[in-house]
Design an enzyme around this catalytic site. Structure first.
Site, PDB file in Angstrom:
ATOM      1  N   SER A   1       0.854  -1.180   0.051  1.00  0.00           N
ATOM      2  CA  SER A   1       0.080   0.166   0.012  1.00  0.00           C
ATOM      3  C   SER A   1       0.916   1.370  -0.010  1.00  0.00           C
ATOM      4  O   SER A   1       1.704   1.248   0.487  1.00  0.00           O
ATOM      5  CB  SER A   1      -0.936  -0.126   1.358  1.00  0.00           C
TER       6      SER A   1
ATOM      7  N   TYR B   1      -1.750  -0.884  11.048  1.00  0.00           N
ATOM      8  CA  TYR B   1      -2.261  -1.491   9.685  1.00  0.00           C
ATOM      9  C   TYR B   1      -0.993  -1.001   8.517  1.00  0.00           C
ATOM     10  O   TYR B   1      -0.279  -1.827   8.184  1.00  0.00           O
ATOM     11  CB  TYR B   1      -3.456  -0.831   9.087  1.00  0.00           C
TER      12      TYR B   1
ATOM     13  N   LYS C   1       2.161  -3.599   6.885  1.00  0.00           N
ATOM     14  CA  LYS C   1       2.579  -3.500   5.243  1.00  0.00           C
ATOM     15  C   LYS C   1       4.079  -3.372   5.050  1.00  0.00           C
ATOM     16  O   LYS C   1       4.776  -3.955   4.387  1.00  0.00           O
ATOM     17  CB  LYS C   1       1.697  -2.304   4.485  1.00  0.00           C
TER      18      LYS C   1
ATOM     19  N   LEU D   1     -13.960   6.466   1.447  1.00  0.00           N
ATOM     20  CA  LEU D   1     -14.679   7.554   0.844  1.00  0.00           C
ATOM     21  C   LEU D   1     -16.012   6.941  -0.143  1.00  0.00           C
ATOM     22  O   LEU D   1     -17.133   7.223   0.006  1.00  0.00           O
ATOM     23  CB  LEU D   1     -13.820   8.415   0.304  1.00  0.00           C
TER      24      LEU D   1
HETATM   25  C1  WQD Z   1      -9.814   9.127   1.221  1.00  0.00           C
HETATM   26  C2  WQD Z   1      -9.931  10.394   1.553  1.00  0.00           C
HETATM   27  C3  WQD Z   1     -10.611  10.948   3.872  1.00  0.00           C
HETATM   28  C4  WQD Z   1     -14.021   8.940   4.358  1.00  0.00           C
HETATM   29  C5  WQD Z   1      -7.053   4.064   3.274  1.00  0.00           C
HETATM   30  C6  WQD Z   1      -5.929   3.333   3.560  1.00  0.00           C
HETATM   31  C7  WQD Z   1      -5.254   2.590   2.346  1.00  0.00           C
HETATM   32  C8  WQD Z   1      -6.158   1.718   1.895  1.00  0.00           C
HETATM   33  C9  WQD Z   1      -7.236   2.491   1.360  1.00  0.00           C
HETATM   34  C10 WQD Z   1      -6.660  -0.402   2.438  1.00  0.00           C
HETATM   35  C11 WQD Z   1      -9.327  10.833   2.937  1.00  0.00           C
HETATM   36  C12 WQD Z   1     -11.650  11.183   2.987  1.00  0.00           C
HETATM   37  C13 WQD Z   1     -13.121   9.485   3.861  1.00  0.00           C
HETATM   38  C14 WQD Z   1     -15.182   9.799   4.778  1.00  0.00           C
HETATM   39  C15 WQD Z   1     -14.089  11.750   3.925  1.00  0.00           C
HETATM   40  N1  WQD Z   1      -6.857   0.741   2.713  1.00  0.00           N
HETATM   41  N2  WQD Z   1     -13.000  10.803   3.627  1.00  0.00           N
HETATM   42  N3  WQD Z   1     -14.942  10.929   4.360  1.00  0.00           N
HETATM   43  O1  WQD Z   1      -7.628   6.908   3.910  1.00  0.00           O
HETATM   44  O2  WQD Z   1      -6.459   7.335   1.731  1.00  0.00           O
HETATM   45  O3  WQD Z   1      -6.676   5.164   2.595  1.00  0.00           O
HETATM   46  O4  WQD Z   1      -8.167   3.254   2.587  1.00  0.00           O
HETATM   47  O5  WQD Z   1      -6.112  -1.208   1.663  1.00  0.00           O
HETATM   48  O6  WQD Z   1      -4.186   1.857   2.802  1.00  0.00           O
HETATM   49  O7  WQD Z   1      -4.844   3.890   3.935  1.00  0.00           O
HETATM   50  O8  WQD Z   1      -8.886   6.213   1.963  1.00  0.00           O
HETATM   51  O9  WQD Z   1     -11.291   6.227   1.372  1.00  0.00           O
HETATM   52  O10 WQD Z   1     -10.501   6.192   4.114  1.00  0.00           O
HETATM   53  O11 WQD Z   1     -10.034   8.161   2.628  1.00  0.00           O
HETATM   54  O12 WQD Z   1     -13.921  12.980   3.866  1.00  0.00           O
HETATM   55  O13 WQD Z   1     -16.453   9.404   4.966  1.00  0.00           O
HETATM   56  O14 WQD Z   1     -11.420  10.512   1.815  1.00  0.00           O
HETATM   57  O15 WQD Z   1     -10.386  12.148   4.786  1.00  0.00           O
HETATM   58  O16 WQD Z   1      -8.966  12.267   2.699  1.00  0.00           O
HETATM   59  P1  WQD Z   1      -7.329   6.460   2.792  1.00  0.00           P
HETATM   60  P2  WQD Z   1     -10.250   6.642   2.418  1.00  0.00           P
END
Ligand code: WQD
Length: 357
Positions: free
Chosen positions: A140, A165, A169, A216
């Site tokens: 990742s 987590y 990795k 997200l």
């Molecule tokens: C993306 C952006 C949030 C939810 C993580 C892990 C990565 C992989 C993918 C496993 C961020 C914003 C999110 C919400 C929001 N995991 N957000 N409201 O954190 O980039 O990556 O998930 O394989 O290894 O680190 O992904 O989708 O959680 O967030 O504003 O309800 O969306 O702040 O900026 P992230 P995410």
């Protein structure tokens, strides 16, 4: 062994047997389909802790081929050993099976260290005994933390992980390197994913988060369909053009295809080193607010959201320099973001139609 008839040459291509751990999961199931499309014979093992066995039925509906499936936990050393004996001739492994919720890993670090480290150790220990030549590891971009330079290349420094987590990795990558450096006769390709999103165009495979989505895009589609009242955007005071975080959102089918290319590279002995690392991203950064706009444009659905405070552990901005994967693997993410978001929406609609969500 499964034979693929090459229609042009009428030769039967003896295609290798590949083990996919976590193969009923989100990225795993899409990868199984692409492996089958390429003519590989796939065996799935999954403990079903975060997916269901009916994904095997849907894989068969999409590809026309039912993969072998065993409910098995990679922590079960004896069970793994017996599985390798039962499915003889496994040539390579794609290892997805792992706990992957960033937030949960902070609450339950030992669950993450045991599951994500011991599972890999068990597989590495059994590979030479069963003649398995290589492993493609699901890593990742979290290993980079907040990169100092963007876009981020594979030579960027590994930073202290922001969560257990992310730390698993990093440690997994080191375990693979040290094992191979010790002389164990296997090869490895580490694929560092950015943000996988979207669903299969058939809407038969997609992301099915347990409970409230952490990521997200599933939260967006659940809000759009009415399961969630509104999306909270975690912060618009970052040092980015519109203040919201920036990510490299990559279509899950494009990501799956990268695994097939990596497997072929190992089995065709095209690797330049015994351990290779590739960033698997689009090379394009998109902000959270831009993604919301793209979702509304591609689906015609207005999204109800509010800006709230930052989420602990979020990094500000990250996107890939994918040129090594483009040039060395001959792989490139091609799907436009609008198509990807539409696929996620169609998947959410299909879940509603099937009475699942
Ligand atoms: C993306 C952006 C949030 C939810 C993580 C892990 C990565 C992989 C993918 C496993 C961020 C914003 C999110 C919400 C929001 N995991 N957000 N409201 O954190 O980039 O990556 O998930 O394989 O290894 O680190 O992904 O989708 O959680 O967030 O504003 O309800 O969306 O702040 O900026 P992230 P995410």
């Amino acid at each position: 062994m499964w034979h693929k008839i090459d229609l042009k040459t009428k030769h039967s291509i003896m295609k290798e047997r590949i083990l996919v751990t976590g193969g009923t999961g989100y990225i795993g199931s899409h990868t199984v389909v692409e492996l089958q499309n390429a003519g590989y014979d796939v065996v799935i093992i999954d403990n079903l802790s975060n997916s269901s066995a009916d994904v095997v039925d849907n894989i068969e509906k999409v590809s026309g081929i039912r993969p072998a499936f065993e409910k098995l936990d990679c922590l079960d050393f004896e069970g793994l050993d017996a599985m390798f004996s039962k499915y003889s001739g496994i040539k390579a492994i794609i290892h997805f099976a792992a706990s992957k919720a960033v937030g949960e890993s902070v609450q339950k670090p030992l669950k993450y260290y045991r599951n994500n480290l011991v599972s890999l150790i068990n597989l590495l220990e059994l590979m030479p005994k069963h003649g398995v030549e290589g492993i493609v590891f699901s890593s990742s971009c979290t290993v980079y933390g907040q990169p100092d330079v963007l876009p981020v290349t594979e030579s960027a420094p590994i930073k202290k992980a922001e969560s257990p987590y992310g730390n698993t990795k990093q440690i997994n990558e080191e375990i693979i390197r040290d094992t191979i450096a010790s002389g164990v006769p296997i090869n490895a390709i580490l694929l560092r994913y950015f943000n996988p999103i979207g669903a299969h165009p058939s809407a038969l495979l997609g992301e099915l988060p347990n409970g409230v989505p952490q990521n997200l895009v599933p939260y967006i589609t659940q809000t759009a369909i009415g399961i969630r009242e509104k999306l909270s955007v975690f912060g618009d005071d970052y040092n980015t053009p519109d203040g919201s975080c920036i990510r490299d959102f990559i279509n899950v089918v494009d990501l799956a295809k990268a695994h097939v290319v990596a497997i072929s590279r190992i089995l065709d002995r095209k690797q330049k080193e015994k351990v290779e690392v590739f960033n698997i991203g689009t090379g394009r950064g998109l902000s959270v607010l831009e993604l919301i706009k793209a979702f509304e444009t591609s689906t015609g659905v207005k999204l109800n959201y509010q800006i709230v405070g930052r989420r602990a552990g979020d990094i500000e901005k990250v996107w890939a320099d994918p040129s090594l994967a483009n040039n060395e693997l001959g792989w490139k993410a091609e799907t436009p973001i609008e198509d990807t978001l539409l696929s996620a929406w169609k998947w959410q609609l299909k879940l509603r139609e099937r009475g699942i969500q």
